[in-house]
Design a protein around this motif. Structure first.
Motif, PDB file in Angstrom:
ATOM      1  N   PHE A 266      24.998  14.374  39.216  1.00  0.00           N
ATOM      2  CA  PHE A 266      24.618  15.697  38.732  1.00  0.00           C
ATOM      3  C   PHE A 266      24.669  16.677  39.903  1.00  0.00           C
ATOM      4  O   PHE A 266      24.505  16.300  41.053  1.00  0.00           O
ATOM      5  N   LEU A 267      24.866  17.949  39.574  1.00  0.00           N
ATOM      6  CA  LEU A 267      25.073  18.956  40.610  1.00  0.00           C
ATOM      7  C   LEU A 267      23.780  19.584  41.101  1.00  0.00           C
ATOM      8  O   LEU A 267      23.755  20.208  42.153  1.00  0.00           O
ATOM      9  N   GLY A 268      22.713  19.483  40.316  1.00  0.00           N
ATOM     10  CA  GLY A 268      21.452  20.100  40.700  1.00  0.00           C
ATOM     11  C   GLY A 268      21.372  21.577  40.374  1.00  0.00           C
ATOM     12  O   GLY A 268      20.364  22.224  40.642  1.00  0.00           O
ATOM     13  N   ASN A 269      22.423  22.124  39.789  1.00  0.00           N
ATOM     14  CA  ASN A 269      22.440  23.501  39.289  1.00  0.00           C
ATOM     15  C   ASN A 269      22.596  23.414  37.778  1.00  0.00           C
ATOM     16  O   ASN A 269      23.579  22.863  37.281  1.00  0.00           O
ATOM     17  N   TRP A 270      21.640  23.948  37.028  1.00  0.00           N
ATOM     18  CA  TRP A 270      21.595  23.715  35.587  1.00  0.00           C
ATOM     19  C   TRP A 270      22.133  24.890  34.768  1.00  0.00           C
ATOM     20  O   TRP A 270      21.961  24.934  33.560  1.00  0.00           O
ATOM     21  N   ASP A 271      22.826  25.798  35.430  1.00  0.00           N
ATOM     22  CA  ASP A 271      23.504  26.895  34.741  1.00  0.00           C
ATOM     23  C   ASP A 271      24.746  26.336  34.044  1.00  0.00           C
ATOM     24  O   ASP A 271      25.685  25.890  34.713  1.00  0.00           O
ATOM     25  N   PRO A 272      24.809  26.347  32.703  1.00  0.00           N
ATOM     26  CA  PRO A 272      25.957  25.763  32.011  1.00  0.00           C
ATOM     27  C   PRO A 272      27.282  26.470  32.287  1.00  0.00           C
ATOM     28  O   PRO A 272      28.334  25.905  31.984  1.00  0.00           O
ATOM     29  N   THR A 273      27.242  27.673  32.858  1.00  0.00           N
ATOM     30  CA  THR A 273      28.489  28.392  33.134  1.00  0.00           C
ATOM     31  C   THR A 273      28.949  28.225  34.574  1.00  0.00           C
ATOM     32  O   THR A 273      29.913  28.866  34.995  1.00  0.00           O
ATOM     33  N   SER A 274      28.290  27.346  35.331  1.00  0.00           N
ATOM     34  CA  SER A 274      28.583  27.207  36.762  1.00  0.00           C
ATOM     35  C   SER A 274      29.496  26.029  37.071  1.00  0.00           C
ATOM     36  O   SER A 274      29.756  25.748  38.248  1.00  0.00           O
ATOM     37  N   HIS A 275      29.999  25.344  36.067  1.00  0.00           N
ATOM     38  CA  HIS A 275      30.725  24.092  36.297  1.00  0.00           C
ATOM     39  C   HIS A 275      31.614  23.769  35.095  1.00  0.00           C
ATOM     40  O   HIS A 275      31.524  24.403  34.044  1.00  0.00           O
TER      41      HIS A 275
END
Length: 534
Positions: free
Chosen positions: A68-77
């Motif tokens: 997991f990336l640790g950034n939970w913004d669905p538009t960031s990945h």
């Protein structure tokens, strides 16, 4: 439950794939608590949030093969592990049954075109986000405009930004920025996670944790594990199992051991050699799922001689994909015969798709002025190791195929992080192996990024391809659009030979025999809200 598929034909089953959406799913991210993703080889955590024991009936433990990336913004990945994690928390506007491809209401209760370019949605009333706020039209506007924005990573899925007009609290009009009809719009709305407008307005809040309208809410993230609990006020009703853990465990043997000991209930990306172990254990089952992902050999057009169509076609005819699928990959997946997966809406096999014919490959090289490869420079074929399954083994085989027709090919297997860096570059190698696993069944999720000029991986530019894709994308009659895809788009892709589709990927899951109601999806996400542990 789906059972293992095996076919020894051109549609033969291909690789159990560690499917990645884009190269953005590297292995070097850091957790929000500071723990490195590289530390994910430990077994499942022994306790869940709230002190409940992993393995108890009120907790479902799922082991991810990707960090997991640790950034939970669905538009960031565009990363698969994050997409899986989001599927647990968020709803979409429209539901598509991935088996039948039939549409049904989700957060939108109805939809219709009020003119050729404008789709009007009526929204479900009485829905709450997991933070207690009310869902309405402003959330839909913010979500779609953010998801398709050129400032978001998820713009890769869209041909252009979306514009949304709020008609009233529970009605929106949706259209593309250029005001032209877009046939794929309804299918696209089946995959976009609906976010809160307030969260979108606060980037720090959006990236700090999920806040959806789905059956499970995000509690915390620590030790490479996402902890969820039931959202009792969910409009669909509370899920059947109160708690979920979704944990990154990089090593496949560690995941297998955790399933066998009961520390885990579901594990991703079982390796083909491990299938018999699970099938022979009465406490475990195997579920296979053909996916939206195709594996490809991509040509880098700015590196000679990849700008020469006859050379590209020679390479295409030189590759024995059936042997790759049936022997090297042990029959998990499906040999490609199109430029989208057979699970995708509008799929159709392509008549002029290249098949294994080394003599024809040699003829094409001679026609190009390079008999037996004479006069051609050394070519480099790069692939990743450590993420996709058996890329080194089938890469060596493809290299031998190409050498057999006289090409001087150097095989270059590299670690995933290095491959990630090379994947989107214009000139890092001659050819590169890679995959693409769209989060929905709309064909433009693949066609737009790969084949609209300039191609995302190949950097190929072609006005003729752009024009025919514009034609299919503007045809709102579904049957006519399928005809354009089958008779114009896919055959032209085969003619241009921008890349070589190798095979459709297959996901393999290990599941405890006491786990009932788990549903795998072609997008590699899964449904767990109806899961019970007996």
């Amino acid at each position: 439950m789906k059972t293992k598929l095996k076919r020894l034909t051109v549609a033969a089953v291909a690789a159990m794939m560690a499917a990645t959406v884009m190269a953005g799913c590297g292995d070097t991210s850091t957790s929000t608590d500071g723990s490195s993703a590289a530390g994910g080889d430990t077994a499942a955590a022994s306790t869940t949030g709230g002190g409940r024991t992993a393995g108890s009936k009120d907790t479902l433990v799922i082991l991810s093969a990707e960090n997991f990336l640790g950034n939970w913004d669905p538009t960031s990945h565009t990363t698969l592990a994050q997409l899986h994690a989001e599927w647990i928390c968020f709803n979409r506007l429209i539901h598509m049954d991935t088996d039948t491809q039939e549409l049904s209401p989700e957060l939108a209760t109805s939809w219709e075109y009020i003119d050729d370019a404008t789709l009007q949605l009526k929204l479900r009333e009485g829905v709450k986000f997991q933070d207690g706020s009310d869902f309405d039209a402003e959330d839909v506007k913010a979500t779609l405009e953010k998801h398709s924005s050129k400032d978001s990573v998820t713009t890769a899925w869209w041909s252009q930004p979306v514009k949304v007009e709020v008609v009233d609290q529970y009605t929106v009009n949706v259209r593309m920025e250029d005001g032209k009809p877009y046939a794929g719009l309804i299918n696209m709305l089946c995959m976009v996670p609906v976010m809160s407008a307030d969260d979108i307005a606060d980037p720090a809040k959006l990236s700090a944790g999920y806040n959806g309208t789905g059956a499970y809410k995000f509690d915390k993230y620590e030790n490479d594990t996402i902890y969820y609990s039931a959202f009792d006020d969910c409009w669909e009703g509370a899920p059947k199992t109160p708690y979920v853990q979704y944990k990154y465990v990089a090593d496949s043997s560690t995941r297998l051991a955790a399933l066998q000991t009961g520390e885990a209930d579901i594990i991703e990306r079982v390796e083909s050699e491990q299938v018999s172990v699970l099938e022979n254990n009465p406490d475990t089952e195997v579920i296979t799922q053909l996916t939206t992902e195709l594996k490809h050999l991509f040509f880098k057009f700015e590196v000679e001689p990849m700008n020469e169509e006859l050379v590209r076609k020679a390479i295409s005819y030189a590759i024995d994909r059936e042997t790759i699928v049936n022997d090297i990959l042990q029959g998990y997946g499906e040999v490609a015969d199109c430029y989208v997966s057979s699970t995708v809406w509008g799929y159709s096999p392509v008549d002029n798709f290249p098949t294994y014919d080394p003599e024809k490959a040699k003829e094409l090289l001679a026609e190009a002025g390079y008999p037996n490869g004479e006069g051609l420079p050394e070519m480099t074929y790069t692939t990743s190791v450590g993420f996709y399954v058996k890329t080194k083994e089938y890469g060596e085989f493809i290299t031998a195929n190409l050498q057999a027709i006289g090409l001087n090919v150097k095989f270059n297997p590299v670690e995933t992080a290095t491959w990630n860096d090379m994947y989107y570059q214009a000139t890092p190698c001659t050819m590169i192996d890679g995959g693409w696993c769209p989060p929905g069944l709309e064909p433009d999720l693949k066609l737009n990024p790969f084949y609209r000029s300039p191609g995302l991986i190949t950097k190929f530019v072609d006005d003729q391809l752009d024009a025919v894709m514009d034609k299919e994308a503007s045809e709102l009659d579904s049957e006519k659009r399928k005809e354009i895809l089958a008779n114009e788009v896919y055959p032209l892709l085969a003619e241009k030979c921008e890349d070589v589709p190798l095979f459709n990927s297959m996901s393999i899951y290990g599941v405890g025999s006491n786990v009932k109601g788990f549903k795998s999806l072609p997008t590699t996400s899964f449904e767990v809200k109806d899961v019970v542990k007996e």
